[in-house]
Design a protein around this motif. Structure first.
Motif, short mmCIF file in Angstrom:
data_model
loop_
_atom_site.label_atom_id
_atom_site.label_comp_id
_atom_site.label_asym_id
_atom_site.label_seq_id
_atom_site.Cartn_x
_atom_site.Cartn_y
_atom_site.Cartn_z
N SER A 120 0.83 -1.22 0.00
CA SER A 120 0.00 0.00 0.00
C SER A 120 0.86 1.26 0.00
N LEU A 121 1.95 1.24 0.76
CA LEU A 121 2.83 2.41 0.77
C LEU A 121 3.49 2.62 -0.59
N ILE A 122 3.93 1.55 -1.23
CA ILE A 122 4.57 1.67 -2.54
C ILE A 122 3.58 2.17 -3.57
N ILE A 123 2.38 1.59 -3.60
CA ILE A 123 1.37 2.00 -4.59
C ILE A 123 1.00 3.46 -4.41
N PHE A 124 0.70 3.86 -3.20
CA PHE A 124 0.28 5.24 -2.98
C PHE A 124 1.44 6.23 -3.12
N THR A 131 1.41 11.83 -9.87
CA THR A 131 0.40 12.89 -9.98
C THR A 131 0.88 14.21 -9.39
N GLY A 132 1.88 14.15 -8.52
CA GLY A 132 2.34 15.36 -7.85
C GLY A 132 1.44 15.77 -6.70
N ASN A 133 0.48 14.94 -6.35
CA ASN A 133 -0.46 15.23 -5.27
C ASN A 133 -0.11 14.33 -4.08
N ILE A 138 -2.06 9.84 2.23
CA ILE A 138 -3.01 9.67 3.34
C ILE A 138 -3.91 8.46 3.10
N ALA A 139 -4.18 8.17 1.84
CA ALA A 139 -5.01 7.01 1.51
C ALA A 139 -4.32 5.70 1.87
#
Length: 160
Positions: A120-124, A131-133, A138-139
């Motif tokens: 999850s950390l790698i994907i997000f 995306t630069g966001n 946080i997700a």
């Protein structure tokens, strides 16, 4: 200019709180006679294992650079440091809990839980970088929390 000031506050404030937490934790452990050979062994092993996570994150970040994603040096170093420190802390907690339980945790559950956190950390993180966001990070909190709960919860099907 305000970003630089906030960055300085975060950088040095985080270091100050980290050092205070470390000092306070060691002081409390010393009062309860918790600084023994087992404590040293657990945290040395956790630090050793955390280097594997650091190596993995370094390869992921280099791969992102090879795919053409531009990442600033400060961001790269921050991510690598965060991965190293977080994995050291999480693994140290898991080993401490496992060594002090009457019934040890199942390695398969711990590996599964840590895998959920890492994926999850790698994907997000990749989503955030592309995306630069940075709000995408946080997700990653809910799946990481579920992964930690899964890793640290003893198996209830064990019969006495």
């Amino acid at each position: 200019m305000s970003e630089q000031i906030l960055g300085m506050i975060g950088l040095y404030g985080g270091a100050a709180f980290g050092i205070l937490g470390w000092w306070f934790g060691r002081r409390m452990a010393k009062k309860q006679r918790g600084l023994d050979e087992l404590h040293d062994h657990i945290w040395q092993k956790a630090r050793s294992i955390s280097w594997y996570f650091t190596l993995g994150s370094t390869y992921v970040l280099f791969s992102l650079i090879l795919f053409g994603i531009e990442i600033k040096a400060g961001m790269l170093l921050g991510i690598i440091m965060l991965v190293h420190m977080a994995s050291w802390g999480i693994i140290g907690v898991i080993l401490s809990i496992n060594m002090n339980m009457t019934e040890p945790l199942k390695p398969s559950r711990v590996k599964f839980g840590i895998s959920i956190v890492a994926v999850s950390l790698i994907i997000f993180a990749i989503l955030s970088i592309t995306t630069g966001n940075w709000w995408f990070l946080i997700a990653s909190i809910p799946p990481s929390t579920l992964g930690l709960i899964s890793a640290l919860t003893p198996d209830k099907s064990v019969t006495d």
